[in-house]
Scaffold this active site. Structure first.
Site, mmCIF file in Angstrom:
data_model
loop_
_atom_site.group_PDB
_atom_site.id
_atom_site.type_symbol
_atom_site.label_atom_id
_atom_site.label_comp_id
_atom_site.label_asym_id
_atom_site.label_seq_id
_atom_site.Cartn_x
_atom_site.Cartn_y
_atom_site.Cartn_z
ATOM 1 C CE LYS A 112 -0.795 1.041 -5.037
ATOM 2 N NZ LYS A 112 -1.446 0.970 -3.694
HETATM 3 C C1 LIG Z 1 -1.631 2.044 -2.831
HETATM 4 C C2 LIG Z 1 -2.681 1.927 -1.801
HETATM 5 C C3 LIG Z 1 -3.147 3.046 -1.078
HETATM 6 C C4 LIG Z 1 -2.566 4.437 -1.266
HETATM 7 O O1 LIG Z 1 -2.915 4.997 -2.508
HETATM 8 P P1 LIG Z 1 -2.099 6.275 -3.068
HETATM 9 O O2 LIG Z 1 -2.637 6.487 -4.430
HETATM 10 O O3 LIG Z 1 -0.658 5.848 -3.074
HETATM 11 O O4 LIG Z 1 -2.342 7.398 -2.140
HETATM 12 C C5 LIG Z 1 -4.177 2.875 -0.165
HETATM 13 N N1 LIG Z 1 -4.694 1.648 0.078
HETATM 14 C C6 LIG Z 1 -4.269 0.538 -0.587
HETATM 15 C C7 LIG Z 1 -4.869 -0.768 -0.258
HETATM 16 C C8 LIG Z 1 -3.259 0.640 -1.550
HETATM 17 O O5 LIG Z 1 -2.835 -0.471 -2.177
#
Ligand SMILES: *Cc1c(COP(=O)(O)O)cnc(C)c1O
Length: 494
Positions: A112
């Site tokens: 993120k």
């Molecule tokens: C947020 C997240 C996801 C999922 O990603 P999306 O874009 O919501 O599908 C997968 N793995 C981790 C570690 C995350 O923080």
């Protein structure tokens, strides 16, 4: 380029408005009116550029009401430092032939950061572009990774305050500490009694509280969200798919035009949707492998065309994928429906009223042309972490392990030998308890001991943002009931 709402294509706004507003007034999500396309020659030209250069080329096509300087300043601030290694998105090849796209080298050790390091800069320029002064107050509910990444992205950002709410029960020990020790003069963190749903409902209630909004606006404070439905969070994610392909070209692993598959651990459907946009923009992508944990609503949808959110909710070892309503799927459906806002609105109303909807045969076959869906339970996640470590010498976090397992299923089921990139979304150290147990069979309840043990066992350095947590002072201990969340916000901004 303008952006239109998925539920009312008559609403058309600039990139700046789409990013500031986050969501369209009638509840739709903003999508580009028309996607830019890249020729093979333009894709090949990316090989000569750094990650920052590549981001510049992609963002220029989408942020047309930003100046060149605005784009460059925001991109540099996001990616120049703060990510470990040579590039924010590094491609690794495993001995068995798989590729891993590492997106977890940012300040909070989850992918993120790729978007949330850039979003604050984009928002600040967007506010200037629309002539809005005052102060932005970012409110976010988090199940763990988003909150910390948003805090780190917005900390000490001029003209901005950020407050994060997390469920008192429901984040890992490391995640809790990451937030409670957050630095910065403009940040607030508050635990909420209950689970993630309670927390999220509480934040949504604040956003729809007109009286509160009026009181804030009078003081020149504007509420905004760093949620993954914001276009400003999706756009930065398109870049790393192009960048990964450019790296494959540079390394001589693919010929120009050769397709590659991406396997993506999926929750809210943001990451994999960015891959779909890259494909639609001309990137040679074969199949997008949508990997879910036991919350397999997307697997069933891709198999059958029926999206059914009325099912048991499982708490798993990959908590960032514990989601039953994947918000960004709305954007994909809108495109698969040929941009029909009425048809899309009908489906979304059915989801709210009945908890499910079913798409027609044509949409389903379009969906399945681009996507494969699969899921993997906790036991298999643990086994995959162990096997991949032992066979390939590579340590996966539980989210990435889900994608690896589903990529294996896909290859076995289809005999598709297209080269496949598994997208890594978190550092294994962020979920150290589960990863240690996967490797050793022994549970270690003290997170710091577990970090040390896993480091000693694997010889992989503990990422500094996590090892340094130990010496950090806890700044935030506030814990409230859902009903007290609005007053927590008002005392935060005093
Ligand atoms: C947020 C997240 C996801 C999922 O990603 P999306 O874009 O919501 O599908 C997968 N793995 C981790 C570690 C995350 O923080």
């Amino acid at each position: 380029m303008n952006y239109i709402s998925t539920r009312d294509t008559g609403r058309s706004v600039s990139a700046s408005v789409a990013i500031l507003q986050g969501i369209s007034e009638e509840g739709g999500l903003f999508v580009p009116e028309k996607l830019p396309s890249f020729t093979p020659k333009q894709i090949a030209a990316l090989t000569g550029l750094s990650y920052i250069g590549r981001a510049g080329v992609i963002l220029e096509k989408f942020l047309t009401d930003f100046s060149e300087t605005q784009r460059r300043t925001a991109i540099n601030a996001a990616y120049e430092s703060g990510f470990e290694g040579d590039s924010p998105a590094e491609l690794k090849k495993l001995p068995g032939g798989r590729y891993v796209l590492e997106l977890q080298r940012g300040p909070t050790c989850a992918f993120k950061d790729m978007a949330l390091q850039l979003l604050p800069g984009l928002m600040a320029h967007a506010a200037k572009n629309v002539g809005r002064g005052g102060e932005t107050l970012i409110l976010t509910a988090t199940s763990g990774d988003t909150g910390k990444a948003a805090l780190e992205g917005f900390r000490d950002a001029p003209g901005t305050k950020i407050m994060v709410f997390y469920p008192a029960e429901g984040v890992s020990a490391i995640q809790q500490l990451q937030m409670a020790t957050q630095e910065g003069g403009n940040v607030g963190v508050c635990a909420v009694e209950g689970n993630f749903d309670t927390t999220q409902t509480g934040v949504k209630a604040i956003f729809t509280d007109k009286a509160l909004a009026e009181r804030l606006n009078k003081r020149g404070i504007y509420l905004s969200s760093a949620n993954s439905i914001n276009w400003g969070r999706l756009l930065p994610q398109i870049v790393y798919y192009f960048s990964a392909y450019a790296d494959l070209l540079s390394l001589g692993e693919v010929e120009l035009g050769e397709r590659v598959n991406f396997a993506v651990p999926t929750g809210n459907f943001g990451n994999i949707l960015a891959a779909y946009y890259a494909k639609e923009m001309g990137l040679p992508v074969g199949r997008l492998i949508c990997a879910s944990n036991q919350n397999d609503v997307l697997t069933e949808f891709i198999d059958t065309g029926r999206y059914n959110a009325r099912r048991p909710f499982h708490l798993t070892l990959s908590p960032s994928m514990d989601i039953l309503i994947s918000s960004n799927l709305e954007r994909l459906l809108f495109h698969l429906l040929g941009g029909d806002d009425k048809a899309l609105s009908t489906l979304m109303t059915e989801l709210i009223e009945n908890g499910e909807y079913t798409v027609g045969a044509e949409v389903l076959s379009e969906l399945r042309r681009s996507f494969f869906g699969g899921s993997c339970d906790d036991k298999r996640t643990m086994d995959t972490i162990k096997q991949v470590y032992e066979r390939e010498g590579y340590l996966l976090d539980p989210h990435t392990a889900v994608a690896m397992a589903v990529a294996d299923d896909y290859a076995a089921k289809t005999a598709d030998s297209t080269k496949t990139v598994v997208v890594a979304t978190a550092s294994p150290y962020k979920f150290v308890e589960a990863v240690t147990e996967a490797l050793t069979g022994v549970q270690e309840d003290d997170a710091f001991l577990a970090l040390e043990r896993l480091g000693a066992l694997t010889g992989l350095p503990v990422p500094p943002p996590l090892s340094e947590l130990k010496g950090k002072a806890v700044r935030f201990t506030q814990r409230v009931e859902k009903a007290a969340m609005p007053s927590a916000v008002e005392s935060f901004i005093q």
